[in-house]
Motif scaffolding. Structure first.
Motif, PDB file in Angstrom:
ATOM      1  N   ARG A 239      35.145  41.660  54.230  1.00 23.72           N
ATOM      2  CA  ARG A 239      33.774  41.173  54.408  1.00 23.72           C
ATOM      3  C   ARG A 239      33.258  40.436  53.174  1.00 23.72           C
ATOM      4  NH1 ARG A 239      30.679  46.531  55.542  1.00 23.72           N
ATOM      5  NH2 ARG A 239      28.896  45.103  55.741  1.00 23.72           N
ATOM      6  N   LEU A 240      34.054  40.384  52.099  1.00 25.78           N
ATOM      7  CA  LEU A 240      33.607  39.808  50.830  1.00 25.78           C
ATOM      8  C   LEU A 240      34.131  38.394  50.649  1.00 25.78           C
ATOM      9  CD1 LEU A 240      34.386  42.857  48.491  1.00 25.78           C
ATOM     10  CD2 LEU A 240      32.234  42.354  49.655  1.00 25.78           C
ATOM     11  N   ASP A 241      33.343  37.570  49.951  1.00 30.97           N
ATOM     12  CA  ASP A 241      33.817  36.227  49.614  1.00 30.97           C
ATOM     13  C   ASP A 241      33.657  35.889  48.135  1.00 30.97           C
ATOM     14  OD1 ASP A 241      31.104  35.778  49.324  1.00 30.97           O
ATOM     15  OD2 ASP A 241      30.910  34.576  51.140  1.00 30.97           O
ATOM     16  N   GLY A 242      33.182  36.845  47.343  1.00 31.62           N
ATOM     17  CA  GLY A 242      33.082  36.634  45.904  1.00 31.62           C
ATOM     18  C   GLY A 242      31.883  35.837  45.453  1.00 31.62           C
ATOM     19  N   THR A 243      30.922  35.570  46.338  1.00 28.13           N
ATOM     20  CA  THR A 243      29.730  34.821  45.947  1.00 28.13           C
ATOM     21  C   THR A 243      28.656  35.717  45.342  1.00 28.13           C
ATOM     22  OG1 THR A 243      28.762  35.079  48.153  1.00 28.13           O
ATOM     23  CG2 THR A 243      30.115  33.110  47.762  1.00 28.13           C
ATOM     24  N   LEU A 244      28.779  37.039  45.552  1.00 26.23           N
ATOM     25  CA  LEU A 244      27.804  38.035  45.092  1.00 26.23           C
ATOM     26  C   LEU A 244      26.437  37.865  45.751  1.00 26.23           C
ATOM     27  CD1 LEU A 244      28.628  38.295  41.266  1.00 26.23           C
ATOM     28  CD2 LEU A 244      29.791  39.306  43.228  1.00 26.23           C
ATOM     29  N   VAL A 245      26.411  37.213  46.917  1.00 25.56           N
ATOM     30  CA  VAL A 245      25.174  37.054  47.685  1.00 25.56           C
ATOM     31  C   VAL A 245      25.151  38.112  48.781  1.00 25.56           C
ATOM     32  CG1 VAL A 245      23.825  35.514  49.161  1.00 25.56           C
ATOM     33  CG2 VAL A 245      25.118  34.594  47.222  1.00 25.56           C
ATOM     34  N   ARG A 246      24.032  38.806  48.925  1.00 27.85           N
ATOM     35  CA  ARG A 246      23.915  39.886  49.889  1.00 27.85           C
ATOM     36  C   ARG A 246      24.276  39.408  51.288  1.00 27.85           C
ATOM     37  NH1 ARG A 246      20.954  44.384  49.084  1.00 27.85           N
ATOM     38  NH2 ARG A 246      21.761  44.104  46.985  1.00 27.85           N
ATOM     39  N   GLN A 247      25.084  40.182  52.004  1.00 20.73           N
ATOM     40  CA  GLN A 247      25.696  39.746  53.258  1.00 20.73           C
ATOM     41  C   GLN A 247      24.692  39.304  54.310  1.00 20.73           C
ATOM     42  OE1 GLN A 247      28.664  39.146  54.318  1.00 20.73           O
ATOM     43  NE2 GLN A 247      29.814  39.721  52.512  1.00 20.73           N
ATOM     44  N   GLN A 248      23.583  40.018  54.468  1.00 24.54           N
ATOM     45  CA  GLN A 248      22.671  39.665  55.552  1.00 24.54           C
ATOM     46  C   GLN A 248      22.070  38.280  55.363  1.00 24.54           C
ATOM     47  OE1 GLN A 248      22.301  42.402  53.600  1.00 24.54           O
ATOM     48  NE2 GLN A 248      20.164  42.783  53.046  1.00 24.54           N
ATOM     49  N   HIS A 249      22.172  37.753  54.123  1.00 21.10           N
ATOM     50  CA  HIS A 249      21.604  36.440  53.861  1.00 21.10           C
ATOM     51  C   HIS A 249      22.563  35.299  54.167  1.00 21.10           C
ATOM     52  CE1 HIS A 249      18.199  38.462  52.253  1.00 21.10           C
ATOM     53  NE2 HIS A 249      18.813  38.897  51.173  1.00 21.10           N
ATOM     54  N   HIS A 250      23.886  35.600  54.258  1.00 22.17           N
ATOM     55  CA  HIS A 250      24.802  34.483  54.445  1.00 22.17           C
ATOM     56  C   HIS A 250      26.025  34.826  55.281  1.00 22.17           C
ATOM     57  CE1 HIS A 250      27.256  36.621  51.639  1.00 22.17           C
ATOM     58  NE2 HIS A 250      28.096  35.626  51.457  1.00 22.17           N
ATOM     59  N   GLU A 251      26.039  35.997  55.920  1.00 23.33           N
ATOM     60  CA  GLU A 251      27.255  36.378  56.628  1.00 23.33           C
ATOM     61  C   GLU A 251      27.518  35.511  57.860  1.00 23.33           C
ATOM     62  OE1 GLU A 251      26.990  40.389  57.836  1.00 23.33           O
ATOM     63  OE2 GLU A 251      25.060  40.193  58.803  1.00 23.33           O
ATOM     64  N   SER A 252      26.518  34.836  58.344  1.00 19.42           N
ATOM     65  CA  SER A 252      26.734  33.976  59.507  1.00 19.42           C
ATOM     66  C   SER A 252      27.397  32.649  59.131  1.00 19.42           C
ATOM     67  CB  SER A 252      25.387  33.687  60.191  1.00 19.42           C
ATOM     68  OG  SER A 252      24.520  33.012  59.302  1.00 19.42           O
ATOM     69  N   LYS A 253      27.423  32.336  57.837  1.00 19.27           N
ATOM     70  CA  LYS A 253      28.007  31.081  57.391  1.00 19.27           C
ATOM     71  C   LYS A 253      29.493  31.278  57.071  1.00 19.27           C
ATOM     72  CE  LYS A 253      23.656  29.645  55.240  1.00 19.27           C
ATOM     73  NZ  LYS A 253      23.016  29.244  53.979  1.00 19.27           N
ATOM     74  N   ASN A 254      30.273  30.262  57.301  1.00 17.20           N
ATOM     75  CA  ASN A 254      31.694  30.319  56.956  1.00 17.20           C
ATOM     76  C   ASN A 254      31.869  29.988  55.486  1.00 17.20           C
ATOM     77  OD1 ASN A 254      32.593  30.888  59.592  1.00 17.20           O
ATOM     78  ND2 ASN A 254      32.434  28.724  60.140  1.00 17.20           N
ATOM     79  N   SER A 255      32.443  30.922  54.748  1.00 19.51           N
ATOM     80  CA  SER A 255      32.660  30.700  53.325  1.00 19.51           C
ATOM     81  C   SER A 255      33.812  29.732  53.114  1.00 19.51           C
ATOM     82  CB  SER A 255      32.963  32.023  52.628  1.00 19.51           C
ATOM     83  OG  SER A 255      33.315  31.788  51.289  1.00 19.51           O
ATOM     84  N   ARG A 256      33.618  28.758  52.229  1.00 20.95           N
ATOM     85  CA  ARG A 256      34.681  27.812  51.909  1.00 20.95           C
ATOM     86  C   ARG A 256      35.803  28.487  51.135  1.00 20.95           C
ATOM     87  NH1 ARG A 256      31.835  23.258  48.629  1.00 20.95           N
ATOM     88  NH2 ARG A 256      30.882  25.109  47.733  1.00 20.95           N
TER      89      ARG A 256
END
Length: 441
Positions: A239-256
């Protein structure tokens, strides 16, 4: 002296004395926590917090070359008194010298589910992550225990770590708490090497580093993780992408950058970034186990030690700049000097009354931390060499910090990297390699 200058001096001196009290409070917290956590008897091998059907664990051990005490370190994984685990040894090159050692251990323990996975998968600049990728993907179980090759652990370590990871659940806790997502172990250096750099490293890891590491984790205001021995769930990492941004704020976006372990291949200090990501992206917490990770040190000269410390300060300054800037003012020499100056201005107490007491008490606290982690006081035969190494470590702390702050390149396992924003790294090719590459273009 003008009245305005006097007021400023009083304010600065008072601030220094306040800071001195804060640092001592942190140090004493680390000392006290070390006493309560590591001097107490360990919990039983199978504590009541474990469910009747224990979850399986995949132990991942990345290998490269013949580390000191390699066979003993790896054998400690086979000796875990846990009912369901597998061991995956990750080796990038089938010609690696560690391979015969691993195969011999596998033959000695036929009842342990262990196998070798040869070949890496390049997902970034970090060679450890690249080495682990195939094992990470092929692991049978969700709970993963990543152990460095120069680390050994006691037989009950895995059981106690799993017990901390899975229970009691956050919903059962009173008051409710965030779920533990990562269990780690404080490193304790062991060495029979006479080389001076090794002795300085041992003095550092077993006193000041351990004291601050334990204290910061006791306060638990943010993540502080060292990757010698870490237990976590693969399902959390995915569930992590290393951006350190809280999941509910960006989990709907596809991480590059992707998710999971591969997302951390771009960082030099993947262990610290995984801990930060679990803390900030998923709002989960960590648990520091009552066991230690015995870190076997090989031969190092003083230059090796200095380069090692410079490397990690340069990485850390791109990840937690404020803490890195404050670091010299947490060390005994710099802190003692500015406090002695402030105390003399405010009270007239001389340097030579304050500094001996300061260094004596600092040394006693550090030695008490050593005794807590080792399970015994510093042996008499090591007193002279250990204290000399300890003094050298303290005196070198500020010069090393200065050298680290003025550069961005580090050397790691024979390769050079440039540390970028947020602790990401890029490979720096030697000049001859660059010239050859340009000739091919």
């Amino acid at each position: 002296m003008s009245e305005q200058y006097y007021v400023v001096q009083v304010g600065l001196s008072t601030a220094v004395l306040t800071w001195y009290g804060i640092i001592w409070s942190i140090g004493l917290l680390g000392c006290w926590t070390a006493r309560t956590r590591y001097r107490s008897p360990r919990s039983p091998s199978f504590p009541s917090t474990l469910p009747s059907s224990t979850p399986g664990v995949s132990i991942l051990r990345p290998l490269k070359g013949l580390d000191i005490n390699l066979s003993e370190n790896l054998e400690s994984s086979f000796k875990q008194d846990y009912p369901s685990f597998e061991i995956l040894f990750s080796i990038a090159d089938e010609e690696d010298e560690a391979l015969p050692v691993v195969r011999e251990l596998i033959s000695e323990y036929p009842n342990v589910n262990a196998r070798v996975i040869i070949g890496d998968e390049e997902v970034g600049a970090n060679p450890k992550v690249n080495n682990l990728m195939r094992s990470y993907n092929e692991a049978t179980y969700d709970i993963l225990w990543v152990l460095d090759s120069n680390v050994s652990v006691a037989p009950g370590t895995l059981t106690r770590a799993v017990a901390m990871l899975i229970g009691p659940s956050a919903s059962q806790a009173i008051p409710p708490q965030r779920r533990i997502a990562l269990v780690h172990h404080v490193p304790f250096a062991i060495s029979n090497e006479a080389s001076f750099g090794t002795q300085v490293e041992e003095a550092f890891l077993n006193t000041n580093h351990a004291k601050m590491y334990i204290a910061i984790n006791a306060v638990a205001v943010d993540s502080c993780v060292m990757g010698k021995s870490n237990l976590f769930r693969r399902s959390d990492l995915e569930r992590l992408d290393g951006t350190l941004v809280r999941q509910q704020h960006h989990e709907s976006k596809n991480s590059r950058r992707g998710r999971g372990l591969a997302a951390f291949g771009r960082f030099i200090a993947e262990d610290q970034m995984i801990g930060l990501a679990l803390w900030h992206e998923l709002d989960l917490r960590h648990g520091l186990s009552c066991d230690v990770a015995y870190n076997a040190l090989g031969a190092m000269n003083l230059s090796d030690y200095i380069r090692r410390r410079i490397r990690w300060i340069r990485v850390r300054k791109h990840m937690i700049l404020l803490a890195t800037l404050l670091e010299p003012f947490t060390e005994s020499v710099m802190l003692g000097a500015i406090t002695a100056t402030s105390l003399r201005f405010l009270t007239g107490i001389s340097f030579w009354m304050f500094l001996p007491a300061h260094f004596l008490l600092w040394t006693l606290v550090d030695l008490d931390v050593y005794a807590s982690l080792a399970g015994h006081p510093l042996p008499r035969v090591k007193w002279q060499s250990f204290l000399v190494a300890w003094v050298v470590r303290e005196l070198l702390a500020f010069p090393i910090w200065l050298l680290a702050m003025v550069g961005n390149e580090v050397e790691w396992r024979g390769r050079r990297y440039r540390v970028l924003r947020n602790g990401e790294g890029e490979r720096v090719l030697p000049k001859a390699s660059v010239d050859r590459l340009l000739a091919l273009l």
